[in-house]
Write an enzyme that holds these catalytic residues in place. Structure first.
Site, mmCIF file in Angstrom:
data_model
loop_
_atom_site.group_PDB
_atom_site.id
_atom_site.type_symbol
_atom_site.label_atom_id
_atom_site.label_comp_id
_atom_site.label_asym_id
_atom_site.label_seq_id
_atom_site.Cartn_x
_atom_site.Cartn_y
_atom_site.Cartn_z
ATOM 1 N N ALA A 10 0.847 -1.204 0.000
ATOM 2 C CA ALA A 10 0.000 0.000 0.000
ATOM 3 C C ALA A 10 0.876 1.245 0.000
ATOM 4 O O ALA A 10 1.965 1.247 0.591
ATOM 5 C CB ALA A 10 -0.884 -0.017 1.248
ATOM 6 N N GLY B 253 0.905 -5.330 0.628
ATOM 7 C CA GLY B 253 -0.065 -5.531 -0.456
ATOM 8 C C GLY B 253 0.543 -6.167 -1.700
ATOM 9 O O GLY B 253 -0.171 -6.808 -2.480
ATOM 10 N N GLU C 280 0.367 -9.725 -0.986
ATOM 11 C CA GLU C 280 -1.054 -10.104 -1.003
ATOM 12 C C GLU C 280 -1.592 -10.183 -2.437
ATOM 13 O O GLU C 280 -2.480 -10.984 -2.725
ATOM 14 C CB GLU C 280 -1.846 -9.102 -0.154
ATOM 15 C CG GLU C 280 -1.469 -9.225 1.324
ATOM 16 C CD GLU C 280 -2.093 -8.137 2.185
ATOM 17 O OE1 GLU C 280 -1.626 -6.986 2.088
ATOM 18 O OE2 GLU C 280 -3.046 -8.429 2.912
ATOM 19 N N GLU D 276 3.498 -5.398 7.757
ATOM 20 C CA GLU D 276 2.453 -4.522 8.296
ATOM 21 C C GLU D 276 2.477 -4.379 9.813
ATOM 22 O O GLU D 276 2.257 -3.291 10.339
ATOM 23 C CB GLU D 276 1.062 -5.019 7.868
ATOM 24 C CG GLU D 276 0.702 -4.717 6.426
ATOM 25 C CD GLU D 276 1.021 -5.851 5.468
ATOM 26 O OE1 GLU D 276 1.932 -6.658 5.779
ATOM 27 O OE2 GLU D 276 0.362 -5.935 4.423
HETATM 28 N N1 CO8 Z 1 4.487 3.457 -0.166
HETATM 29 C C1 CO8 Z 1 4.902 4.630 -0.684
HETATM 30 N N2 CO8 Z 1 6.175 4.844 -1.094
HETATM 31 C C2 CO8 Z 1 7.039 3.824 -0.958
HETATM 32 C C3 CO8 Z 1 6.675 2.578 -0.424
HETATM 33 C C4 CO8 Z 1 5.322 2.402 -0.018
HETATM 34 N N3 CO8 Z 1 4.849 1.241 0.449
HETATM 35 N N4 CO8 Z 1 7.753 1.785 -0.397
HETATM 36 C C5 CO8 Z 1 8.764 2.498 -0.902
HETATM 37 N N5 CO8 Z 1 8.341 3.727 -1.232
HETATM 38 C C6 CO8 Z 1 9.111 4.819 -1.831
HETATM 39 C C7 CO8 Z 1 10.045 5.468 -0.813
HETATM 40 O O1 CO8 Z 1 9.354 6.401 -0.012
HETATM 41 C C8 CO8 Z 1 11.092 6.069 -1.707
HETATM 42 O O2 CO8 Z 1 10.571 7.255 -2.269
HETATM 43 P P1 CO8 Z 1 11.320 8.667 -2.047
HETATM 44 O O3 CO8 Z 1 12.682 8.468 -2.655
HETATM 45 O O4 CO8 Z 1 10.478 9.637 -2.777
HETATM 46 O O5 CO8 Z 1 11.362 8.865 -0.575
HETATM 47 C C9 CO8 Z 1 11.201 5.067 -2.840
HETATM 48 O O6 CO8 Z 1 9.998 4.294 -2.812
HETATM 49 C C10 CO8 Z 1 12.374 4.103 -2.672
HETATM 50 O O7 CO8 Z 1 12.249 3.511 -1.391
HETATM 51 P P2 CO8 Z 1 13.466 3.502 -0.319
HETATM 52 O O8 CO8 Z 1 14.310 4.714 -0.491
HETATM 53 O O9 CO8 Z 1 12.866 3.263 1.023
HETATM 54 O O10 CO8 Z 1 14.267 2.233 -0.849
HETATM 55 P P3 CO8 Z 1 15.140 1.247 0.024
HETATM 56 O O11 CO8 Z 1 15.851 0.379 -0.945
HETATM 57 O O12 CO8 Z 1 15.957 1.978 1.034
HETATM 58 O O13 CO8 Z 1 14.065 0.355 0.842
HETATM 59 C C11 CO8 Z 1 12.079 -0.947 1.124
HETATM 60 C C12 CO8 Z 1 13.176 -0.468 0.149
HETATM 61 C C13 CO8 Z 1 12.677 -1.892 2.161
HETATM 62 C C14 CO8 Z 1 11.046 -1.703 0.301
HETATM 63 C C15 CO8 Z 1 11.435 0.268 1.816
HETATM 64 O O14 CO8 Z 1 11.091 1.235 0.834
HETATM 65 C C16 CO8 Z 1 10.190 -0.084 2.587
HETATM 66 O O15 CO8 Z 1 10.295 -0.643 3.664
HETATM 67 N N6 CO8 Z 1 9.023 0.267 2.047
HETATM 68 C C17 CO8 Z 1 7.758 0.028 2.718
HETATM 69 C C18 CO8 Z 1 7.317 -1.395 2.486
HETATM 70 C C19 CO8 Z 1 6.103 -1.705 3.331
HETATM 71 O O16 CO8 Z 1 6.093 -1.551 4.535
HETATM 72 N N7 CO8 Z 1 5.013 -2.172 2.673
HETATM 73 C C20 CO8 Z 1 3.778 -2.516 3.332
HETATM 74 C C21 CO8 Z 1 2.828 -1.381 3.264
HETATM 75 S S1 CO8 Z 1 1.378 -1.698 4.221
HETATM 76 C C22 CO8 Z 1 0.415 -2.635 3.237
HETATM 77 O O17 CO8 Z 1 0.744 -2.962 2.130
HETATM 78 C C23 CO8 Z 1 -0.886 -3.050 3.863
HETATM 79 C C24 CO8 Z 1 -1.991 -3.260 2.883
HETATM 80 C C25 CO8 Z 1 -3.291 -3.512 3.558
HETATM 81 C C26 CO8 Z 1 -3.769 -2.400 4.469
HETATM 82 C C27 CO8 Z 1 -4.373 -1.237 3.707
HETATM 83 C C28 CO8 Z 1 -4.973 -0.212 4.658
HETATM 84 C C29 CO8 Z 1 -5.653 0.968 3.902
#
Ligand code: CO8
Length: 263
Positions: free
Chosen positions: A64, A109, A112, A132
């Site tokens: 997400a 997601g 998922e 999550e």
């Molecule tokens: N959402 C928005 N932006 C994201 C996401 C995300 N999930 N993941 C990465 N990005 C963006 C970063 O913010 C970054 O953008 P910017 O340069 O503009 O800040 C860009 O992508 C690159 O990411 P990183 O710089 O963080 O890259 P890294 O290589 O350092 O890290 C990771 C990669 C480990 C994947 C890290 O980005 C991360 O942990 N991301 C989040 C992953 C996560 O937690 N996903 C689960 C989200 S929750 C979910 O999916 C639940 C769904 C059901 C519930 C819905 C409720 C409404």
């Protein structure tokens, strides 16, 4: 630039989530485009399979969109969650196969989405996880239900409660994909190969098999077998099986023609 790229060729619709700068995170726009496109594909008799992947080399989908989520109030987030869950369910129950070509990170997601797809194919670079709980969220796009059904409750609980990642080999060992992981350069072809193979089968048979699987998800075995009998009877009475069986007896490839091919 559209956030969902589409290309149709030889009966296979290729979809690419196109937000590489956000690691293909699922905002409401992408979820809407995804479900609408898959629904349209299911209504198109010329479309026999969908291949879904993420743009760029790093991620299939990082889950997400947390930036979008952070700006929502609780009511809107609840609405988005329900819409997302319904979208994943629509993908799961669509009567054409959705092959997920998992090219990298598949988190939250993103994982998922794999669970809702028909056949995931993983590159050796794939890394799957449900982080999550570390965000104070839960896998609300079906993860709490589909993961235990796929791998058993203990493994699912461990993955959801710790946020641990699965590499491609472990995901294969757990049965999350039916094919061994492939080199990143071969992923697209491997997914397309499965899609094209399915596209050569009887199209009504393919839809019926997917419908039978869908019925079986919730029904008792007896009820599901009754539904299977009805579908099998329809299949044997139809033009498609007449062609398939004739082709076998005449030692030639079958020519399955649908309304879409006639257009
Ligand atoms: N959402 C928005 N932006 C994201 C996401 C995300 N999930 N993941 C990465 N990005 C963006 C970063 O913010 C970054 O953008 P910017 O340069 O503009 O800040 C860009 O992508 C690159 O990411 P990183 O710089 O963080 O890259 P890294 O290589 O350092 O890290 C990771 C990669 C480990 C994947 C890290 O980005 C991360 O942990 N991301 C989040 C992953 C996560 O937690 N996903 C689960 C989200 S929750 C979910 O999916 C639940 C769904 C059901 C519930 C819905 C409720 C409404």
């Amino acid at each position: 630039m559209t956030e969902l790229l589409t290309e149709q060729c030889d009966g296979v619709l290729q979809l690419t989530i196109n937000r590489p700068d956000a690691l293909n995170a699922l905002n409401t726009n992408v979820i809407g485009l995804l479900v609408d496109t898959v629904r349209e594909a299911a209504d198109d008799p010329a479309c026999r399979a969908v291949v879904l992947t993420g743009a760029g080399e790093k991620a299939f989908c990082a889950g997400a969109d947390l930036k979008e989520l952070a700006e929502m109030g609780a009511d809107r987030a609840h609405e988005v969650m329900r819409a997302g869950q319904a979208a994943f369910r629509a993908i799961e129950r669509t009567p054409i196969p959705v092959i997920a070509a998992v090219n990298g990170l598949a988190l939250g997601g993103g994982f998922e989405l794999i669970l809702a797809s028909t056949i995931p194919v993983l590159s050796t670079r794939a890394s799957l996880g449900l982080p999550e709980s570390g965000l104070g969220l839960i896998p609300g796009y079906g993860g709490t239900q589909r993961l235990p059904r796929a791998v058993g409750e203990r493994i699912a609980a461990h993955l959801m409660l710790t946020g641990s990642r699965l590499d491609a080999d472990r995901a294969y060992d757990l049965g999350l994909t039916p094919v061994p992981p492939v080199a990143p350069d071969n992923l697209h072809e491997a997914a397309m190969d499965i899609a094209r193979t399915i596209a050569r089968q009887g199209p009504v048979a393919v839809r019926s098999i997917l419908t039978a699987l869908e019925i079986g998800r919730d029904a008792s075995l007896d009820a599901a077998l009754t539904a299977e009998t009805g579908m099998a009877a329809l299949a044997i009475a139809g033009d498609e099986s007449a062609e398939g069986i004739s082709a076998f007896l005449e030692r030639r490839p079958p020519r399955f023609v649908t309304e879409g091919d006639r257009r």
